[in-house]
Design a protein around this motif. Structure first.
Motif, mmCIF file in Angstrom:
data_model
loop_
_atom_site.group_PDB
_atom_site.id
_atom_site.type_symbol
_atom_site.label_atom_id
_atom_site.label_comp_id
_atom_site.label_asym_id
_atom_site.label_seq_id
_atom_site.Cartn_x
_atom_site.Cartn_y
_atom_site.Cartn_z
ATOM 1 N N GLU A 95 3.526 12.434 -9.062
ATOM 2 C CA GLU A 95 3.188 12.747 -7.669
ATOM 3 C C GLU A 95 1.677 12.686 -7.439
ATOM 4 N N LYS A 96 0.913 13.116 -8.413
ATOM 5 C CA LYS A 96 -0.542 13.049 -8.301
ATOM 6 C C LYS A 96 -1.017 11.605 -8.223
ATOM 7 N N GLN A 97 -0.441 10.739 -9.038
ATOM 8 C CA GLN A 97 -0.816 9.333 -9.001
ATOM 9 C C GLN A 97 -0.400 8.671 -7.698
ATOM 10 N N ILE A 98 0.758 9.062 -7.162
ATOM 11 C CA ILE A 98 1.213 8.501 -5.888
ATOM 12 C C ILE A 98 0.272 8.902 -4.757
ATOM 13 N N ARG A 99 -0.138 10.166 -4.750
ATOM 14 C CA ARG A 99 -1.077 10.613 -3.711
ATOM 15 C C ARG A 99 -2.424 9.893 -3.828
ATOM 16 N N ALA A 100 -2.867 9.659 -5.047
ATOM 17 C CA ALA A 100 -4.135 8.943 -5.230
ATOM 18 C C ALA A 100 -4.021 7.488 -4.805
ATOM 19 N N SER A 101 -2.865 6.870 -5.064
ATOM 20 C CA SER A 101 -2.682 5.471 -4.674
ATOM 21 C C SER A 101 -2.564 5.309 -3.165
ATOM 22 N N ARG A 102 -2.047 6.339 -2.497
ATOM 23 C CA ARG A 102 -1.973 6.271 -1.034
ATOM 24 C C ARG A 102 -3.355 6.269 -0.409
ATOM 25 N N ALA A 103 -4.265 6.971 -1.007
ATOM 26 C CA ALA A 103 -5.629 7.011 -0.460
ATOM 27 C C ALA A 103 -6.376 5.719 -0.713
ATOM 28 N N ASN A 104 -6.011 4.980 -1.776
ATOM 29 C CA ASN A 104 -6.693 3.740 -2.127
ATOM 30 C C ASN A 104 -5.765 2.554 -1.877
ATOM 31 N N ILE A 105 -5.517 2.275 -0.619
ATOM 32 C CA ILE A 105 -4.667 1.147 -0.252
ATOM 33 C C ILE A 105 -5.517 -0.123 -0.222
ATOM 34 N N ASP A 106 -4.936 -1.209 -0.708
ATOM 35 C CA ASP A 106 -5.622 -2.491 -0.676
ATOM 36 C C ASP A 106 -5.888 -2.889 0.769
ATOM 37 N N LEU A 107 -7.079 -3.484 0.993
ATOM 38 C CA LEU A 107 -7.474 -3.819 2.359
ATOM 39 C C LEU A 107 -6.516 -4.816 2.996
ATOM 40 N N ALA A 108 -6.009 -5.771 2.218
ATOM 41 C CA ALA A 108 -5.094 -6.769 2.771
ATOM 42 C C ALA A 108 -3.737 -6.177 3.120
ATOM 43 N N LYS A 109 -3.379 -5.032 2.523
ATOM 44 C CA LYS A 109 -2.082 -4.404 2.773
ATOM 45 C C LYS A 109 -2.160 -3.237 3.748
ATOM 46 N N HIS A 110 -3.329 -2.944 4.268
ATOM 47 C CA HIS A 110 -3.469 -1.823 5.194
ATOM 48 C C HIS A 110 -2.823 -2.158 6.537
ATOM 49 N N PRO A 111 -2.164 -1.221 7.200
ATOM 50 C CA PRO A 111 -1.487 -1.524 8.468
ATOM 51 C C PRO A 111 -2.420 -2.044 9.568
ATOM 52 N N CYS A 112 -3.670 -1.574 9.606
ATOM 53 C CA CYS A 112 -4.573 -2.049 10.652
ATOM 54 C C CYS A 112 -5.033 -3.479 10.404
ATOM 55 N N ASN A 113 -4.785 -3.999 9.196
ATOM 56 C CA ASN A 113 -5.173 -5.367 8.852
ATOM 57 C C ASN A 113 -3.943 -6.233 8.593
ATOM 58 N N ALA A 114 -2.782 -5.797 9.070
ATOM 59 C CA ALA A 114 -1.548 -6.540 8.837
ATOM 60 C C ALA A 114 -1.513 -7.798 9.698
ATOM 61 N N SER A 115 -0.685 -8.735 9.279
ATOM 62 C CA SER A 115 -0.530 -9.984 10.021
ATOM 63 C C SER A 115 0.430 -9.781 11.190
ATOM 64 N N MET A 116 0.087 -10.349 12.346
ATOM 65 C CA MET A 116 0.873 -10.186 13.562
ATOM 66 C C MET A 116 1.008 -11.534 14.256
ATOM 67 N N GLU A 117 2.163 -11.769 14.849
ATOM 68 C CA GLU A 117 2.399 -12.990 15.624
ATOM 69 C C GLU A 117 2.599 -12.618 17.082
ATOM 70 N N CYS A 118 1.833 -13.223 17.949
ATOM 71 C CA CYS A 118 1.885 -12.879 19.372
ATOM 72 C C CYS A 118 3.243 -13.255 19.957
ATOM 73 N N ASP A 119 3.771 -12.392 20.820
ATOM 74 C CA ASP A 119 5.068 -12.652 21.446
ATOM 75 C C ASP A 119 4.995 -13.755 22.493
ATOM 76 N N LYS A 120 3.808 -13.987 23.056
ATOM 77 C CA LYS A 120 3.684 -14.938 24.148
ATOM 78 C C LYS A 120 3.193 -16.303 23.680
ATOM 79 N N CYS A 121 2.064 -16.342 22.952
ATOM 80 C CA CYS A 121 1.490 -17.626 22.533
ATOM 81 C C CYS A 121 1.899 -18.034 21.121
ATOM 82 N N GLN A 122 2.611 -17.173 20.399
ATOM 83 C CA GLN A 122 3.130 -17.465 19.058
ATOM 84 C C GLN A 122 2.030 -17.797 18.055
#
Length: 321
Positions: free
Chosen positions: A19-46
């Motif tokens: 559990e300690k390792q899981i909590r530490a890994s949550r704080a150190n998320i890879d930049l490419a896998k962070h939700p604010c840097n996730a890949s998105m496809e526009c609904d209108k212009c694709q």
């Protein structure tokens, strides 16, 4: 004598360690896998782009916004953390969002934890590409971090930068402060340091980690563990070879330059000779053509065709009987 650990106690200690390792890994998320840097496809212009509140290209609002902190697209109200209460109703779309981050330009859900913590720990707060100096608001692509110097990179420059990142700003692997071999390399300053000069009074070394760079404070790495290369020049004394003589090897450089000039001059002489030979052939052909014309005129000079229009004769000039 300490008491012998039971099986249940060992399992409990192993669980707490995981559990300690899981909590530490949550704080150190890879930049490419962070939700604010996730890949998105526009609904209108694709068009594919980084996770944003509004499309970078057409400025349209997405139907299913993604939270920049927790990454969810639907709030199921399993806890009382929501700022806006919706008991028994699952909220999606704009009913789930609570704010827009000024740094990553993405939606943040209406959870109290996400709203209060994301702006302080946003990984894209000072994200500016080290190559083109563009921020999140200046381009539509995602942000990455270099594997060597850990600087921010945009989607256009990430491969080109990482291919040339392990190149020193020097012609040798020697320490920048002395003449000894540099065993520690800083990939931000592109410099090597020996064991004595890597120690700094400003930046303290943490236990179990490599010493920091005395210039920028970035963590150094062992030169032998990297594929470091030195700066090479394609002009001047570097073109003369290793066994160059004279002042700093410039003797071989001037020899190569003179030999190349001599070769160019020889090529020009050969071309000039070819042009002269072609001109002589053309002159001979012209003279042969003139001789054939004179022979033809001699053959038809004694031919008499009578009175013709070509000789100036016309029918109205005939004498009347």
């Amino acid at each position: 004598m300490p008491k012998k650990k039971t099986g249940a106690r060992k399992k409990a200690e192993n669980r707490r360690e995981r559990e300690k390792q899981i909590r530490a890994s949550r704080a150190n998320i890879d930049l490419a896998k962070h939700p604010c840097n996730a890949s998105m496809e526009c609904d209108k212009c694709q068009r594919r782009q980084k996770n944003r509140a509004f499309c970078y290209f057409c400025n349209s609002v997405q139907k299913l916004p993604i939270c920049a902190q927790c990454g969810k697209t639907k709030c199921m109200m399993k806890s009382s953390d929501c700022v806006i209460k919706h008991a028994g109703v699952y909220s999606t779309g704009l009913a789930m969002v609570g704010a827009i981050c000024d740094f990553c330009e993405a939606w943040v859900c209406h959870g109290r934890k996400c709203l209060s913590t994301h702006a302080c720990i946003c990984p894209l707060a000072d994200a500016e590409c080290i190559e083109c100096e563009r921020s999140v608001w200046d381009h539509g692509g995602r942000i990455f971090a270099c594997s060597f110097c850990h600087n921010f990179l945009c989607e256009d420059d990430q491969f080109e930068h990482q291919a040339s990142c392990q190149v020193l700003e020097a012609e040798t692997f020697k320490c920048v402060s002395c003449n000894r071999l540099g065993q520690h390399s800083c990939l931000r300053c592109k410099a090597c340091f020996c064991d004595d000069h890597v120690r700094s009074k400003v930046f303290k070394q943490e236990k179990g980690k490599e010493p920091p760079c005395p210039k920028c404070g970035h963590e150094t790495q062992q030169t032998k563990d990297l594929s470091m290369s030195t700066r090479s020049l394609k002009f001047g004394r570097q073109t003369g070879g290793e066994d160059a003589d004279g002042a700093s090897g410039y003797d071989a450089y001037w020899k190569n330059l003179s030999s190349s000039k001599a070769g160019d001059a020889g090529d020009r002489d050969d071309e000039y000779d070819e042009y002269e030979a072609e001109d002589d052939d053309e002159d001979e052909n012209d003279e042969g053509g003139k001789d054939s014309d004179t022979e033809t005129t001699d053959v038809f000079s004694n031919l008499n065709l009578g009175r013709t229009y070509a000789s100036g004769y016309a029918h109205y000039e005939e004498p009347e009987d």
